[in-house]
Design a protein around this motif. Structure first.
Motif, short mmCIF file in Angstrom:
data_model
loop_
_atom_site.label_atom_id
_atom_site.label_comp_id
_atom_site.label_asym_id
_atom_site.label_seq_id
_atom_site.Cartn_x
_atom_site.Cartn_y
_atom_site.Cartn_z
N TRP A 118 0.87 -1.13 -0.13
CA TRP A 118 0.01 0.06 -0.05
C TRP A 118 1.08 1.23 0.04
O TRP A 118 1.56 1.33 1.03
CB TRP A 118 -0.84 -0.03 1.20
CG TRP A 118 -1.95 1.05 1.42
CD1 TRP A 118 -2.33 1.99 0.34
CD2 TRP A 118 -2.64 1.60 2.40
NE1 TRP A 118 -3.01 3.00 0.88
CE2 TRP A 118 -3.28 2.70 2.02
CE3 TRP A 118 -2.51 1.03 3.77
CZ2 TRP A 118 -4.42 3.29 2.95
CZ3 TRP A 118 -3.73 1.63 4.64
CH2 TRP A 118 -4.30 2.62 4.39
N THR A 125 -10.79 11.91 -4.42
CA THR A 125 -10.81 11.01 -5.69
C THR A 125 -8.95 11.03 -6.14
O THR A 125 -8.50 11.99 -5.78
CB THR A 125 -11.75 11.28 -6.80
OG1 THR A 125 -11.31 12.49 -7.50
CG2 THR A 125 -13.21 11.55 -6.35
N LEU A 156 -6.13 -0.22 -6.55
CA LEU A 156 -7.37 0.24 -5.73
C LEU A 156 -6.81 1.64 -5.04
O LEU A 156 -5.74 1.81 -4.64
CB LEU A 156 -7.24 -0.71 -4.44
CG LEU A 156 -8.29 -0.42 -3.40
CD1 LEU A 156 -9.71 -0.18 -3.85
CD2 LEU A 156 -8.21 -1.39 -2.17
N CYS A 157 -7.60 2.63 -5.29
CA CYS A 157 -7.35 3.91 -4.90
C CYS A 157 -8.34 4.31 -3.97
O CYS A 157 -9.74 4.26 -4.08
CB CYS A 157 -7.29 4.90 -6.20
SG CYS A 157 -7.16 6.69 -5.40
N ILE A 158 -8.17 4.62 -2.73
CA ILE A 158 -9.04 4.77 -1.68
C ILE A 158 -8.50 6.17 -1.34
O ILE A 158 -7.45 6.58 -0.79
CB ILE A 158 -8.60 3.83 -0.37
CG1 ILE A 158 -8.79 2.46 -0.79
CG2 ILE A 158 -9.68 4.42 0.91
CD1 ILE A 158 -8.33 1.36 0.39
N ILE A 164 -14.56 7.30 3.75
CA ILE A 164 -13.77 6.75 2.84
C ILE A 164 -14.36 6.31 1.45
O ILE A 164 -15.51 5.94 1.60
CB ILE A 164 -13.62 5.10 3.39
CG1 ILE A 164 -13.02 5.22 4.99
CG2 ILE A 164 -12.45 4.24 2.80
CD1 ILE A 164 -11.73 5.92 5.25
N TYR A 165 -13.48 6.61 0.37
CA TYR A 165 -14.11 6.65 -0.86
C TYR A 165 -13.38 5.76 -1.93
O TYR A 165 -12.13 6.14 -2.01
CB TYR A 165 -14.21 7.77 -1.36
CG TYR A 165 -14.90 8.00 -2.80
CD1 TYR A 165 -16.52 7.92 -2.63
CD2 TYR A 165 -14.22 8.34 -3.86
CE1 TYR A 165 -17.09 7.90 -4.07
CE2 TYR A 165 -14.80 8.25 -5.10
CZ TYR A 165 -16.37 8.43 -5.28
OH TYR A 165 -16.89 8.41 -6.57
N ILE A 166 -14.15 4.74 -2.47
CA ILE A 166 -13.17 3.77 -3.19
C ILE A 166 -13.12 4.70 -4.56
O ILE A 166 -14.22 4.49 -5.32
CB ILE A 166 -13.87 2.44 -3.16
CG1 ILE A 166 -14.09 1.89 -1.91
CG2 ILE A 166 -13.06 1.62 -4.33
CD1 ILE A 166 -12.72 1.75 -1.18
N HIS A 175 -10.93 0.64 -8.31
CA HIS A 175 -11.05 -0.74 -7.92
C HIS A 175 -10.88 -1.27 -9.49
O HIS A 175 -12.04 -1.61 -9.85
CB HIS A 175 -11.93 -1.04 -7.12
CG HIS A 175 -11.89 -2.19 -6.35
ND1 HIS A 175 -11.28 -3.31 -6.85
CD2 HIS A 175 -11.82 -2.69 -5.15
CE1 HIS A 175 -11.05 -4.18 -6.19
NE2 HIS A 175 -11.51 -3.74 -4.98
N MET A 227 -16.52 0.39 -7.33
CA MET A 227 -15.81 1.61 -7.13
C MET A 227 -16.87 2.75 -7.26
O MET A 227 -17.93 2.65 -7.45
CB MET A 227 -14.66 1.91 -8.20
CG MET A 227 -15.06 2.13 -9.65
SD MET A 227 -13.53 1.93 -10.41
CE MET A 227 -14.07 2.55 -12.04
N GLY A 283 -18.67 5.12 -1.13
CA GLY A 283 -18.11 5.38 -0.23
C GLY A 283 -18.90 5.34 1.28
O GLY A 283 -20.04 5.00 1.03
#
Length: 159
Positions: free
Chosen positions: A62, A80, A96-98, A114-116, A119, A124, A127
């Motif tokens: 990560w 984002t 994966l970008c969180i 928390i926002y996906i 993915h 995706m 959140g």
């Protein structure tokens, strides 16, 4: 990155077999080769080396990246890849970008959203709010999050 792998190996040899490597910020990693006035190329090299390290050792990795500084006094819940501080191509390279944004109004200083953002293998652009306990170094506190959700539900029922 080679130095990180050496450190990981030293810890493994001492009995600590980490399966996940968390890199606080990729901005401080030095590439093997410097490219004059080409940070994007250096960033790509660094991330390629990290992927090779993780694959070679069968690890999860990560890498955290800084976002742009928001406007002072303005809350931002959804973060984002477009908010990336330096190189938007980082989001295209990751699986994966969180995004971690400001929590819901009224959830306190330990609230986060928390926002996906990206993915490759699942859902995706979704959140949810959470509450941590940062004084104790806890990013997600299940009980405090449940209490905040109950307060929200109770407040909405009164409306």
């Amino acid at each position: 990155v080679a130095r990180m792998e050496e450190i990981w190996e030293r810890f493994r040899n001492q009995g600590f077999d980490a399966q996940v490597v968390v890199i606080d910020s990729d901005e401080m990693i030095e590439p093997l080769t410097h490219y004059k006035d080409n940070e994007t190329r250096e960033s790509k090299e660094i991330h390629k080396d990290i992927k090779k390290f993780m694959a070679r050792r069968e690890l999860w990795g990560w890498v955290m990246a800084q976002t742009q500084r928001g406007k002072k006094g303005q809350r931002q819940m959804i973060v984002t890849g477009d908010d990336s501080a330096t190189d938007i191509s980082k989001q295209r390279r990751c699986a994966l970008c969180i995004g971690v944004g400001d929590g819901k109004e009224g959830w306190g200083d330990d609230g986060r959203y928390i926002y996906i953002a990206t993915h490759r293998y699942d859902k995706m652009k979704i959140g949810w709010p959470i509450v941590g306990d940062f004084e104790r170094g806890v990013f997600y506190d299940k009980e405090r999050t449940k209490r905040a959700e109950r307060r929200d539900r109770h407040h909405h029922e009164e409306d």
